[in-house]
Every structure is written in C-alpha cells, then in structure tokens.
Design a protein around this motif. Structure first.
Motif, PDB file in Angstrom:
ATOM      1  N   HIS A  28      42.059  75.295  69.796  1.00  0.00           N
ATOM      2  CA  HIS A  28      42.753  74.306  70.673  1.00  0.00           C
ATOM      3  C   HIS A  28      43.713  75.058  71.549  1.00  0.00           C
ATOM      4  O   HIS A  28      43.603  74.813  72.877  1.00  0.00           O
ATOM      5  CB  HIS A  28      43.379  73.009  70.088  1.00  0.00           C
ATOM      6  N   VAL A 106      35.067  69.985  74.212  1.00  0.00           N
ATOM      7  CA  VAL A 106      35.577  68.991  73.004  1.00  0.00           C
ATOM      8  C   VAL A 106      35.831  70.186  71.794  1.00  0.00           C
ATOM      9  O   VAL A 106      35.012  71.212  71.668  1.00  0.00           O
ATOM     10  CB  VAL A 106      34.815  68.093  72.361  1.00  0.00           C
ATOM     11  N   ASP A 107      36.997  70.113  71.101  1.00  0.00           N
ATOM     12  CA  ASP A 107      37.117  71.140  70.053  1.00  0.00           C
ATOM     13  C   ASP A 107      37.792  70.684  69.006  1.00  0.00           C
ATOM     14  O   ASP A 107      38.238  71.049  67.913  1.00  0.00           O
ATOM     15  CB  ASP A 107      37.993  72.332  70.672  1.00  0.00           C
ATOM     16  N   ASP A 108      37.926  68.934  68.915  1.00  0.00           N
ATOM     17  CA  ASP A 108      38.608  68.260  67.799  1.00  0.00           C
ATOM     18  C   ASP A 108      37.732  67.336  67.318  1.00  0.00           C
ATOM     19  O   ASP A 108      37.288  66.209  68.061  1.00  0.00           O
ATOM     20  CB  ASP A 108      39.961  67.537  67.960  1.00  0.00           C
ATOM     21  N   ALA A 258      32.155  69.430  68.461  1.00  0.00           N
ATOM     22  CA  ALA A 258      33.400  70.072  68.138  1.00  0.00           C
ATOM     23  C   ALA A 258      33.441  70.797  66.828  1.00  0.00           C
ATOM     24  O   ALA A 258      33.891  71.828  66.600  1.00  0.00           O
ATOM     25  CB  ALA A 258      34.462  69.031  68.052  1.00  0.00           C
TER      26      ALA A 258
END
Length: 310
Positions: A28, A106-108, A258
């Motif tokens: 993030h 997106v990363d979560d 993600a």
C-alpha cells in the motif's frame, strides 16, 4: 492517462512489533504517487507556495474579468474561489467511482471485497474542487469555447486561456511548448515530469522482470478462476463500468486481484522497475527538471508579491 489523483501514505500501525514483516502495508505504501522519484518534481497545491499561486491567480483573474465587462467581479471574494476550478454551468456531473486511481490498482483484499474496482478516491478535502460558472463567465475565465461561443466578452477579446490563463502567464511567464503523452496533449508548466513519467512507465512495462511479474499474477488469478493477462486488464473490464455499484463478480475479481498482488509480490517488483526507470530519466533530464523547479520558485515569489500588493 497518467494518474494524477494522489493518495495518502499508509501509516504503520503502532501495535506492530519491531521488525515484523507487513507485505500488505509495504504494498500500500508503494502503491502511491508520492512513492515515485518524479513526484518530487510535481507541484503541491496544498503547500504554502501552491496556495499562494492559487490566490494570486484569482486576484489577477478578478481584475481581468472586470476589464472584460463583468463589473460584479469587482466585489468577488477571491478566498471563496481560491481552492476551486471552474466548470461550465450544467456540466457538473457527479464523479464516477468506477476505477481505482492508485498507480497499480487494488491492493487490499478486504477493501476490494467490499468495493470491487469502484474504489476511486472521493476525498472531500482535495486541494481543489469544481465550481460552476454561467457559460459567458466560464468562457471568459478559461478561454475554453464550445461551438457557437463568442471569442469576445462584451466586445472585449477573451485572452488566450481566459483570465485565469492570462493570470498564470503573469505569474509563471510564457507557457512551455505543448507535449504529448499517450495521445494526450500536455500544456501545463509541469508537463515535463508528466511526460517523463509516461515515457518511463512505458519503458518499464517492457522490462522482462515486469512481464514475468504479470505472468505470475495472471497464473495466480487463473487458479482462482479469473483469466486476465495483467492487473490493468482486470481493472478496466468493461463489465465494471455498467453499474454505479460493484457486482458480486466484480468484488470477487477485485479481491482476488489484490490477494494475487500480495502473494506474488507484484507491487514491490514493478515499483522497483518503474522507480529505476524514473531515476534514469531524471538523471538524463536533471538540468531541465531543475530549471522547471527554479521557475516554480520564482512563480511563488511573484505570487506572493501580487498578494502583498493586493
């Protein structure tokens, strides 16, 4: 198109143990515009200097509008418009939340499972906000004409770029030559770092290590039933743009996206490649970038002088 919406850096949790690995937090942190070398050459509208330039632009534009035959601008409270940008009346549409405005999407997994790819920033504390103006005033302020618009206001010629464009030239000096990036025209005083950002990204995508990262991510997605060659293809699937709210399929896809980025160390890998490409181009164009930075410092000084005189 270059992503120009800036997200905040992730603060590390105070409860983390010293030395504890946090791949999600690292991903993030890297998945922000601020984490790239070229970001240092982009202006910060929320800084003291950025606010001074915005204030000076409207002080000058106010005088220009009176000159063009809009006497009501003589009593315009510039503080009420300093953090805004003009929009033609009737064109202020609500901003779509489709898409994700971070560099690598997106990363979560948890956030993606809730919002899908409808994760575009809606921060109400952005440095600038749109403000509607009647068509005649909008044209005079911006110099942006629709078909049928007159290029004169009350018999007076509208300056190039409108009153705000004229004000910007008073502060910065002559505008730089127009450049292109990805088919888009870049005309601003900070077009150089944006152009270099685009070019370095394009070169970085050709790196074998980036392509290997795409393949690893794609293989991970395939194991979960989703077939995309790279994260960009997943995020721009036209199915996601047909509804204002994310579908269940979109949420599942985004969450898997993600999770696969984390499992394959995708963001760290491609960020390293792209940062290296940016550092290389900064070294090649450092003289030009430093000259641009010096010009901005002079502009801040000019803006403060304008404010003091006002």
């Amino acid at each position: 198109m270059l992503p120009l919406a800036v997200t905040g850096l992730l603060a590390l949790s105070a409860c983390q143990f010293v030395g504890q690995d946090d791949p999600a937090g690292d991903a993030h942190r890297l998945n922000t515009m601020e984490s790239f070398p070229l970001h240092a050459y982009l202006p910060d509208p929320s800084s003291d200097g950025g606010r001074a330039i915005g204030r000076a632009q409207w002080i000058l534009a106010k005088k220009c509008m009176v000159r063009l035959g809009f006497p009501a601008f003589a009593v315009l409270d510039t503080k009420a418009v300093e953090s805004t940008y003009p929009v033609r009346q009737g064109n202020l549409a609500s901003r779509s939340t489709a898409g994700d405005d971070s560099p690598y999407g997106v990363d979560d997994p948890d956030v993606a499972a809730e919002h899908g790819y409808h994760n575009r920033s809606q921060d109400t504390e952005e440095s600038t906000q749109p403000q509607e103006w009647p068509a005649e005033q909008y044209v005079a302020l911006t110099g942006m004409f629709d078909s049928g618009d007159s290029h004169r206001a009350h018999g007076n010629p509208v300056p190039e770029g409108g009153c705000l464009g004229e004000a910007t030239r008073r502060i910065y000096g002559p505008a730089p030559k127009t450049t292109k990036a990805g088919g888009l025209k870049l005309t601003g005083y900070f077009s150089l770092p944006l152009e270099l950002w685009y070019e370095s990204h394009k070169k970085a995508r050709k790196d074998p290590a980036w392509k290997k990262a795409d393949r690893a991510w794609s293989a991970c997605m395939k194991e979960q039933g989703f077939r995309y060659p790279d994260p960009d293809e997943a995020s721009v699937d036209t199915a996601w743009y047909r509804t204002e709210k994310p579908s269940d399929k979109e949420k599942r896809t985004a969450s898997a996206d993600a999770r696969c980025k984390l499992d394959t160390d995708y963001i760290d890998t491609v960020h390293t490649i792209e940062s290296r490409a940016q550092k290389k181009v900064i070294g090649e164009r450092k003289q030009d970038l430093d000259a641009m930075r010096a010009a901005n410092e002079r502009a801040v000084g000019n803006a403060r002088t304008i404010i003091e005189k006002a």
